[in-house]
Design a protein around this motif. Structure first.
Motif, short mmCIF file in Angstrom:
data_model
loop_
_atom_site.label_atom_id
_atom_site.label_comp_id
_atom_site.label_asym_id
_atom_site.label_seq_id
_atom_site.Cartn_x
_atom_site.Cartn_y
_atom_site.Cartn_z
N ASN A 1 0.87 -1.41 0.19
CA ASN A 1 -0.24 0.14 -0.10
C ASN A 1 0.70 1.22 -0.11
O ASN A 1 0.98 1.74 1.02
CB ASN A 1 -1.17 -0.02 1.26
CG ASN A 1 -1.69 -0.82 0.89
OD1 ASN A 1 -2.40 -1.23 0.40
ND2 ASN A 1 -2.38 -2.17 2.47
N PRO A 2 1.11 1.36 -0.70
CA PRO A 2 2.35 2.78 -1.05
C PRO A 2 1.59 4.29 -0.06
O PRO A 2 2.26 5.42 -0.37
CB PRO A 2 2.37 2.82 -2.62
CG PRO A 2 2.15 1.73 -3.15
CD PRO A 2 0.84 1.03 -2.40
N SER A 3 -0.08 4.14 -0.59
CA SER A 3 -0.37 5.41 -0.02
C SER A 3 -0.78 5.33 1.15
O SER A 3 -0.66 6.59 2.15
CB SER A 3 -1.95 5.11 -0.83
OG SER A 3 -2.24 4.05 0.05
N ASP A 4 0.09 4.35 1.87
CA ASP A 4 0.37 3.91 3.21
C ASP A 4 1.56 5.42 3.81
O ASP A 4 1.74 5.95 4.56
CB ASP A 4 0.07 3.06 4.30
CG ASP A 4 -1.10 2.36 4.05
OD1 ASP A 4 -2.34 2.59 3.99
OD2 ASP A 4 -1.08 1.12 4.30
N LEU A 5 2.52 4.24 2.86
CA LEU A 5 3.46 4.47 3.25
C LEU A 5 3.61 6.23 2.75
O LEU A 5 4.69 7.36 3.66
CB LEU A 5 4.53 4.22 2.64
CG LEU A 5 5.97 4.51 2.25
CD1 LEU A 5 6.33 4.72 3.26
CD2 LEU A 5 7.49 4.00 1.41
N GLU A 6 3.26 6.51 1.88
CA GLU A 6 2.89 8.45 1.85
C GLU A 6 2.61 8.48 1.84
O GLU A 6 2.39 10.10 2.99
CB GLU A 6 2.14 8.52 0.30
CG GLU A 6 2.45 9.89 -0.14
CD GLU A 6 1.52 9.79 -2.27
OE1 GLU A 6 1.76 10.91 -2.29
OE2 GLU A 6 0.63 9.25 -2.04
N SER A 7 0.75 8.79 3.29
CA SER A 7 0.61 9.62 3.93
C SER A 7 1.10 9.57 5.11
O SER A 7 1.57 10.74 5.69
CB SER A 7 -0.68 8.12 4.38
OG SER A 7 -1.62 8.99 5.63
N PHE A 8 2.17 8.13 5.80
CA PHE A 8 2.81 8.73 6.89
C PHE A 8 3.97 9.83 6.71
O PHE A 8 4.58 10.47 7.78
CB PHE A 8 3.98 7.12 7.15
CG PHE A 8 3.40 6.34 8.18
CD1 PHE A 8 2.80 6.94 9.00
CD2 PHE A 8 2.41 5.29 7.29
CE1 PHE A 8 1.14 5.90 9.74
CE2 PHE A 8 1.47 3.45 8.29
CZ PHE A 8 1.32 4.31 9.43
N VAL A 9 4.99 9.25 5.41
CA VAL A 9 6.05 10.46 5.10
C VAL A 9 5.84 11.97 5.02
O VAL A 9 5.67 12.72 5.86
CB VAL A 9 6.47 9.82 3.88
CG1 VAL A 9 7.86 10.96 3.11
CG2 VAL A 9 7.77 8.67 4.02
N GLU A 10 4.71 11.94 4.60
CA GLU A 10 3.61 13.22 4.44
C GLU A 10 3.10 13.93 5.96
O GLU A 10 3.53 15.62 6.43
CB GLU A 10 2.41 13.07 3.31
CG GLU A 10 2.53 13.37 1.96
CD GLU A 10 1.75 13.50 0.83
OE1 GLU A 10 0.29 13.30 1.56
OE2 GLU A 10 1.92 13.07 0.08
N ARG A 11 2.42 13.29 7.00
CA ARG A 11 2.57 13.69 7.69
C ARG A 11 3.70 13.95 8.53
O ARG A 11 3.75 14.63 9.59
CB ARG A 11 1.58 12.51 9.06
CG ARG A 11 0.78 12.29 8.71
CD ARG A 11 -0.71 11.08 8.67
NE ARG A 11 -0.58 11.34 10.32
CZ ARG A 11 -0.17 10.01 10.59
NH1 ARG A 11 -0.98 8.83 10.31
NH2 ARG A 11 -0.55 9.84 12.03
N ILE A 12 4.50 13.20 8.84
CA ILE A 12 5.95 13.74 9.39
C ILE A 12 6.52 14.91 9.42
O ILE A 12 6.93 15.72 9.35
CB ILE A 12 6.92 12.84 9.32
CG1 ILE A 12 7.02 11.42 9.97
CG2 ILE A 12 8.65 12.90 9.84
CD1 ILE A 12 7.26 10.06 9.73
N GLU A 13 6.49 15.09 7.03
CA GLU A 13 7.11 16.36 6.84
C GLU A 13 6.51 17.28 7.08
O GLU A 13 6.90 18.26 7.67
CB GLU A 13 6.76 15.55 5.50
CG GLU A 13 7.91 15.12 4.41
CD GLU A 13 7.43 15.19 2.89
OE1 GLU A 13 9.01 14.87 2.39
OE2 GLU A 13 6.77 15.27 2.46
N ARG A 14 4.79 17.67 7.31
CA ARG A 14 3.93 18.27 7.91
C ARG A 14 4.25 18.83 9.33
O ARG A 14 4.49 20.02 9.91
CB ARG A 14 2.56 18.35 7.74
CG ARG A 14 2.27 18.38 6.01
CD ARG A 14 0.33 18.63 6.59
NE ARG A 14 0.11 17.32 6.73
CZ ARG A 14 -0.41 16.01 6.73
NH1 ARG A 14 -0.10 16.24 5.00
NH2 ARG A 14 -1.17 15.01 7.10
N LEU A 15 4.92 18.00 10.01
CA LEU A 15 5.10 17.72 11.55
C LEU A 15 6.70 18.93 11.75
O LEU A 15 6.68 19.58 12.54
CB LEU A 15 4.62 16.68 12.19
CG LEU A 15 3.35 16.06 12.77
CD1 LEU A 15 3.64 14.58 13.20
CD2 LEU A 15 3.25 17.07 13.75
#
Length: 169
Positions: free
Chosen positions: A9-23
């Motif tokens: 599920n690449p979208s899961d990975l993308e979601s984690f990465v984007e959340r961390i980037e925002r933080l």
């Protein structure tokens, strides 16, 4: 999930990465806010290194600072050095005590926000790990994305060159 598997599920990975980037971006904004508050305090005549020391002391548990000062006095006396008077004349402050209190409170609030964001980053990384993503690889992806594609390609080429040079490729 091993590092050589495909990501289901690449979208899961993308979601984690984007959340961390925002933080991380939010944390950087708060750090910039703290820098600006210190610059404002300095412009009003306050010593920012002393303000940083005050913030560190205020973050300590009750009594820890007094214990430190007592021990410091013992050490200074043992070395035949004069122990300092701890409290100066508040009237000596160029900006005044109320302005100083305002700066200190603003900086404490910013520091607390940065701490909360750092805790959120930890939580997201733990969540990603629980979902089977390798935290070291996740950190590498974040670092590469932060650098930008051209810099990351150059970085990856250097890594490959270094690996080849030491016989790992």
């Amino acid at each position: 999930m091993s590092e050589h598997d495909t990501i289901e599920n690449p979208s899961d990975l993308e979601s984690f990465v984007e959340r961390i980037e925002r933080l991380e971006a939010e944390k950087a904004e708060h750090a910039e806010d703290a820098k600006n508050v210190k610059a404002e305090a300095k412009a009003m005549g306050f010593e920012t290194s002393v303000i940083s020391a005050v913030l560190k002391i205020r973050a300590q548990p009750q009594g820890e600072h007094e214990e430190f000062n007592s021990l410091l006095d013992v050490y200074l006396a043992a070395l035949n050095m004069e122990t300092p008077d701890r409290i100066g004349d508040i009237g000596e402050l160029e900006g005044g005590s109320s302005e100083l209190s305002g700066f200190i409170e603003r900086l404490e609030n910013i520091a607390e926000q940065i701490k909360e964001i750092a805790d959120q980053v930890k939580d997201v990384k733990a969540e990603a790990k629980a979902a089977g993503f390798d935290p070291k690889i996740l950190n590498a992806v974040l670092k590469i994305r932060k650098k930008g594609e051209s810099e990351s390609t150059e970085f990856e080429m250097k890594v490959e060159t270094y690996l080849a040079a030491v016989g790992s490729r």
